[in-house]
Design a protein around this motif. Structure first.
Motif, PDB file in Angstrom:
ATOM      1  N   GLN A 162       0.871  -1.180   0.000  1.00 47.99           N
ATOM      2  CA  GLN A 162       0.000   0.000   0.000  1.00 47.99           C
ATOM      3  C   GLN A 162       0.909   1.233   0.000  1.00 47.99           C
ATOM      4  OE1 GLN A 162      -2.591   1.160   3.521  1.00 47.99           O
ATOM      5  NE2 GLN A 162      -4.104   0.151   2.205  1.00 47.99           N
ATOM      6  N   TYR A 163       0.528   2.218  -0.788  1.00 51.46           N
ATOM      7  CA  TYR A 163       1.351   3.410  -0.949  1.00 51.46           C
ATOM      8  C   TYR A 163       0.501   4.666  -0.732  1.00 51.46           C
ATOM      9  CZ  TYR A 163       4.205  -0.097  -3.308  1.00 51.46           C
ATOM     10  OH  TYR A 163       4.915  -1.233  -3.601  1.00 51.46           O
ATOM     11  N   ALA A 164       1.168   5.746  -0.355  1.00 52.10           N
ATOM     12  CA  ALA A 164       0.488   7.026  -0.151  1.00 52.10           C
ATOM     13  C   ALA A 164       0.543   7.842  -1.435  1.00 52.10           C
ATOM     14  CB  ALA A 164       1.148   7.805   0.987  1.00 52.10           C
ATOM     15  N   TYR A 165      -0.607   8.368  -1.832  1.00 54.64           N
ATOM     16  CA  TYR A 165      -0.709   9.262  -2.980  1.00 54.64           C
ATOM     17  C   TYR A 165      -0.919  10.670  -2.450  1.00 54.64           C
ATOM     18  CZ  TYR A 165      -2.539  11.600  -7.133  1.00 54.64           C
ATOM     19  OH  TYR A 165      -2.751  12.485  -8.163  1.00 54.64           O
ATOM     20  N   PRO A 166      -0.034  11.638  -2.777  1.00 50.26           N
ATOM     21  CA  PRO A 166      -0.177  12.998  -2.249  1.00 50.26           C
ATOM     22  C   PRO A 166      -1.198  13.817  -3.038  1.00 50.26           C
ATOM     23  CG  PRO A 166       1.804  12.849  -3.594  1.00 50.26           C
ATOM     24  CD  PRO A 166       1.196  11.466  -3.582  1.00 50.26           C
ATOM     25  N   LEU A 167      -2.331  14.100  -2.418  1.00 51.93           N
ATOM     26  CA  LEU A 167      -3.367  14.909  -3.053  1.00 51.93           C
ATOM     27  C   LEU A 167      -2.991  16.381  -3.025  1.00 51.93           C
ATOM     28  CD1 LEU A 167      -6.425  13.171  -1.370  1.00 51.93           C
ATOM     29  CD2 LEU A 167      -5.914  13.103  -3.828  1.00 51.93           C
ATOM     30  N   ASP A 168      -3.293  17.077  -4.114  1.00 50.66           N
ATOM     31  CA  ASP A 168      -3.050  18.510  -4.171  1.00 50.66           C
ATOM     32  C   ASP A 168      -3.952  19.267  -3.198  1.00 50.66           C
ATOM     33  OD1 ASP A 168      -1.319  18.007  -6.243  1.00 50.66           O
ATOM     34  OD2 ASP A 168      -2.653  18.730  -7.824  1.00 50.66           O
ATOM     35  N   ALA A 169      -3.538  20.477  -2.863  1.00 49.34           N
ATOM     36  CA  ALA A 169      -4.453  21.411  -2.210  1.00 49.34           C
ATOM     37  C   ALA A 169      -5.555  21.784  -3.200  1.00 49.34           C
ATOM     38  CB  ALA A 169      -3.695  22.656  -1.767  1.00 49.34           C
ATOM     39  N   LEU A 170      -6.685  22.259  -2.705  1.00 51.90           N
ATOM     40  CA  LEU A 170      -7.755  22.705  -3.590  1.00 51.90           C
ATOM     41  C   LEU A 170      -7.228  23.808  -4.511  1.00 51.90           C
ATOM     42  CD1 LEU A 170     -10.900  22.978  -1.264  1.00 51.90           C
ATOM     43  CD2 LEU A 170     -10.427  21.216  -2.977  1.00 51.90           C
ATOM     44  N   PRO A 171      -7.588  23.769  -5.792  1.00 51.00           N
ATOM     45  CA  PRO A 171      -7.084  24.783  -6.718  1.00 51.00           C
ATOM     46  C   PRO A 171      -7.738  26.150  -6.562  1.00 51.00           C
ATOM     47  CG  PRO A 171      -8.555  23.283  -7.853  1.00 51.00           C
ATOM     48  CD  PRO A 171      -8.354  22.718  -6.479  1.00 51.00           C
ATOM     49  N   ALA A 172      -8.834  26.224  -5.827  1.00 51.30           N
ATOM     50  CA  ALA A 172      -9.530  27.499  -5.604  1.00 51.30           C
ATOM     51  C   ALA A 172     -10.390  27.356  -4.367  1.00 51.30           C
ATOM     52  CB  ALA A 172     -10.381  27.875  -6.810  1.00 51.30           C
ATOM     53  N   ALA A 173     -10.727  28.480  -3.759  1.00 49.21           N
ATOM     54  CA  ALA A 173     -11.592  28.483  -2.585  1.00 49.21           C
ATOM     55  C   ALA A 173     -13.058  28.455  -3.020  1.00 49.21           C
ATOM     56  CB  ALA A 173     -11.321  29.717  -1.730  1.00 49.21           C
ATOM     57  N   PRO A 174     -13.929  27.821  -2.231  1.00 47.52           N
ATOM     58  CA  PRO A 174     -15.356  27.850  -2.548  1.00 47.52           C
ATOM     59  C   PRO A 174     -15.903  29.274  -2.536  1.00 47.52           C
ATOM     60  CG  PRO A 174     -14.871  26.209  -0.855  1.00 47.52           C
ATOM     61  CD  PRO A 174     -13.634  27.034  -1.028  1.00 47.52           C
ATOM     62  N   VAL A 175     -16.995  29.446  -3.260  1.00 49.05           N
ATOM     63  CA  VAL A 175     -17.710  30.725  -3.267  1.00 49.05           C
ATOM     64  C   VAL A 175     -19.162  30.437  -2.894  1.00 49.05           C
ATOM     65  CG1 VAL A 175     -18.401  32.707  -4.648  1.00 49.05           C
ATOM     66  CG2 VAL A 175     -16.192  31.595  -5.085  1.00 49.05           C
ATOM     67  N   PRO A 176     -19.606  30.897  -1.699  1.00 49.96           N
ATOM     68  CA  PRO A 176     -18.886  31.700  -0.715  1.00 49.96           C
ATOM     69  C   PRO A 176     -17.816  30.878   0.015  1.00 49.96           C
ATOM     70  CG  PRO A 176     -20.963  30.969   0.196  1.00 49.96           C
ATOM     71  CD  PRO A 176     -20.965  30.517  -1.239  1.00 49.96           C
ATOM     72  N   PRO A 177     -16.958  31.528   0.810  1.00 47.70           N
ATOM     73  CA  PRO A 177     -15.884  30.811   1.499  1.00 47.70           C
ATOM     74  C   PRO A 177     -16.374  29.688   2.394  1.00 47.70           C
ATOM     75  CG  PRO A 177     -15.501  33.174   1.587  1.00 47.70           C
ATOM     76  CD  PRO A 177     -16.874  32.989   1.017  1.00 47.70           C
ATOM     77  N   THR A 178     -17.621  29.757   2.841  1.00 46.89           N
ATOM     78  CA  THR A 178     -18.189  28.695   3.684  1.00 46.89           C
ATOM     79  C   THR A 178     -18.787  27.561   2.862  1.00 46.89           C
ATOM     80  OG1 THR A 178     -20.251  29.954   3.776  1.00 46.89           O
ATOM     81  CG2 THR A 178     -18.678  30.279   5.581  1.00 46.89           C
ATOM     82  N   GLY A 179     -18.680  27.654   1.542  1.00 54.03           N
ATOM     83  CA  GLY A 179     -19.254  26.629   0.675  1.00 54.03           C
ATOM     84  C   GLY A 179     -18.520  25.308   0.775  1.00 54.03           C
ATOM     85  N   THR A 180     -19.076  24.302   0.130  1.00 57.53           N
ATOM     86  CA  THR A 180     -18.525  22.950   0.212  1.00 57.53           C
ATOM     87  C   THR A 180     -17.563  22.666  -0.940  1.00 57.53           C
ATOM     88  OG1 THR A 180     -20.389  22.030  -1.030  1.00 57.53           O
ATOM     89  CG2 THR A 180     -20.569  22.079   1.377  1.00 57.53           C
ATOM     90  N   ALA A 181     -16.706  21.690  -0.722  1.00 54.42           N
ATOM     91  CA  ALA A 181     -15.762  21.229  -1.748  1.00 54.42           C
ATOM     92  C   ALA A 181     -15.321  19.824  -1.406  1.00 54.42           C
ATOM     93  CB  ALA A 181     -14.553  22.165  -1.827  1.00 54.42           C
ATOM     94  N   ASP A 182     -14.996  19.054  -2.418  1.00 56.66           N
ATOM     95  CA  ASP A 182     -14.335  17.772  -2.171  1.00 56.66           C
ATOM     96  C   ASP A 182     -13.344  17.520  -3.288  1.00 56.66           C
ATOM     97  OD1 ASP A 182     -15.432  15.746  -4.236  1.00 56.66           O
ATOM     98  OD2 ASP A 182     -17.252  16.632  -3.444  1.00 56.66           O
ATOM     99  N   SER A 183     -12.312  16.772  -2.964  1.00 56.92           N
ATOM    100  CA  SER A 183     -11.227  16.571  -3.916  1.00 56.92           C
ATOM    101  C   SER A 183     -10.620  15.199  -3.706  1.00 56.92           C
ATOM    102  CB  SER A 183     -10.162  17.659  -3.721  1.00 56.92           C
ATOM    103  OG  SER A 183      -9.219  17.638  -4.759  1.00 56.92           O
ATOM    104  N   GLY A 184     -10.263  14.530  -4.790  1.00 59.48           N
ATOM    105  CA  GLY A 184      -9.649  13.225  -4.668  1.00 59.48           C
ATOM    106  C   GLY A 184      -9.370  12.621  -6.025  1.00 59.48           C
ATOM    107  N   VAL A 185      -8.960  11.360  -6.027  1.00 55.31           N
ATOM    108  CA  VAL A 185      -8.623  10.634  -7.258  1.00 55.31           C
ATOM    109  C   VAL A 185      -9.860   9.896  -7.743  1.00 55.31           C
ATOM    110  CG1 VAL A 185      -7.201   8.821  -8.272  1.00 55.31           C
ATOM    111  CG2 VAL A 185      -6.203  10.403  -6.613  1.00 55.31           C
ATOM    112  N   SER A 186     -10.271  10.167  -8.982  1.00 51.90           N
ATOM    113  CA  SER A 186     -11.476   9.542  -9.512  1.00 51.90           C
ATOM    114  C   SER A 186     -11.199   8.329 -10.391  1.00 51.90           C
ATOM    115  CB  SER A 186     -12.307  10.561 -10.293  1.00 51.90           C
ATOM    116  OG  SER A 186     -11.584  11.076 -11.393  1.00 51.90           O
ATOM    117  N   GLU A 187      -9.953   8.135 -10.853  1.00 49.92           N
ATOM    118  CA  GLU A 187      -9.621   6.941 -11.637  1.00 49.92           C
ATOM    119  C   GLU A 187      -8.119   6.826 -11.765  1.00 49.92           C
ATOM    120  OE1 GLU A 187     -10.036   3.960 -12.264  1.00 49.92           O
ATOM    121  OE2 GLU A 187     -11.793   4.042 -13.603  1.00 49.92           O
TER     122      GLU A 187
END
Length: 380
Positions: free
Chosen positions: A244-269
């Motif tokens: 098992q190996y660790a994959y380093p996920l990037d930081a979000l490329p932009a902030a949600p609008v508004p700043p309290t909005g939701t976001a999710d990020s990960g590997v899809s394939e």
């Protein structure tokens, strides 16, 4: 369960066992490059095919011998039971032109007892997110993201994240053993909800699956300030856990609008280039911003085996897989869609490989079922 696992061992076993060189000692090969864009096709929203609603296509793959394409839907019985489609993509080997998508069949995924998988929110429900044609056994593997309760969905029963096997008629033939650290729970450990197995790859020697995002113990989800880590798990062809190996996920490329909005990020394939290199689709959805997707080449050679590490956020240092940006799909013909599937198409007369990337429309009229095709070198 012993019989089920034995069936999977039969389904995935190689007739010849090959000893691989350690990853750090393997030969370095040409980097993958996108050479050109070959075309785009879209499937009409909620197109009907043999009594089913076409949509939610979250995984694709191709049988190189027959040219048959497989498309798996993540519809969890909202419209029809869990299923995959067969079809063809019209890609001209001489010119590379991509001119059409055609469905030729639809098959319901069934459990060991022959019944369809229950729908969303029910025990033993399935969440199909990827599909691979195993050309060595002529069967199919598919990734089930699983499900679990969380603060916003407290009544969801636990369904395990699994790599399952089936024949081309959709009949269950077994499943791979899941490492203890990727088992779903009802508390804040193990994989988060919607962060189970999302990517799946098959090679002559290895089966590999990637979680979409970080486990609870591996740290918070990515933000604009920092990234996180997902886990990539490998099995040998006999179905035994390998590493098992660790994959380093990037930081979000932009902030949600508004700043309290939701976001999710990960590997899809993920998609294999060879035994040690893979392509990875890293996708973010950010409220007020839309989707952002980047295509990376990753290399397992030299990475630390983190199978026995309880946390990637705490403890001693480790070396993650190396990643290199191949293409920023978020900057290609915006707005980018919800890209979730990726497969190799036919090789062109020019010698280029064809890379097919598809989107999951979430059965939402504001999104599209889209297929784009690119030429590539350094692929295999």
């Amino acid at each position: 369960m012993a019989r089920t696992r034995k069936m999977m061992e039969i389904a995935v076993a190689l007739t010849v066992v090959v000893t691989l060189a350690p990853p750090a000692e393997a030969e370095r090969k040409e980097e993958l490059r996108i050479t050109r864009f070959l075309g785009e096709q879209r499937v009409p929203h909620m197109e009907r095919f043999e009594g089913t609603a076409v949509g939610g296509l979250s995984g694709i793959d191709r049988d190189p011998r027959t040219g048959t394409w497989y498309f798996i839907s993540d519809d969890r019985a909202r419209y029809n039971p869990a299923r995959f489609y067969t079809g063809r993509l019209d890609i001209d080997r001489k010119t590379g032109s991509f001119s059409g998508v055609h469905f030729t069949g639809v098959t319901t995924l069934t459990r060991a007892d022959g019944s369809p998988y229950p729908g969303y929110g029910r025990p033993e429900a399935a969440d199909p997110e990827s599909i691979r044609f195993d050309r060595w056994t002529r069967r199919l593997l598919w990734g089930d993201e699983g499900d679990r309760p969380d603060a916003t969905h407290p009544d969801i029963p636990i369904s395990p994240a699994l790599v399952r096997g089936m024949d081309v008629q959709g009949r269950h033939v077994g499943e791979l053993p899941v490492p203890q650290n990727l088992r779903m729970t009802g508390v804040e450990n193990g994989p988060r909800r919607n962060f189970g197995f999302e990517g799946l790859a098959v090679t002559a020697h290895t089966i590999t699956a990637m979680t979409e995002g970080p486990r609870w113990e591996d740290g918070p989800e990515p933000t604009v300030q920092r990234g996180s880590a997902a886990r990539l798990t490998t099995w040998n062809r006999e179905g035994r856990l390998r590493a098992q190996y660790a994959y380093p996920l990037d930081a979000l490329p932009a902030a949600p609008v508004p700043p309290t909005g939701t976001a999710d990020s990960g590997v899809s394939e993920i998609l294999p280039i060879d035994e040690f290199r893979y392509l990875a689709l890293e996708r973010s959805w950010i409220e007020g911003v839309n989707y952002r997707v980047k295509l990376y080449e990753i290399d397992l050679r030299g990475a630390t085996n983190v199978m026995d590490r309880p946390s990637l956020a705490h403890g001693g240092p480790y070396r993650p897989v190396r990643k290199r940006l191949v293409y920023d799909l978020g900057a290609f013909r915006p707005p980018v869609q919800n890209l979730e599937s990726m497969a190799w198409g036919p090789r062109l007369d020019s010698g280029e490989c064809t890379l097919v990337i598809g989107s999951d429309d979430n059965f939402d009229v504001r999104e599209s079922t889209q297929f784009t095709v690119f030429g590539a070198t350094g692929c295999r």
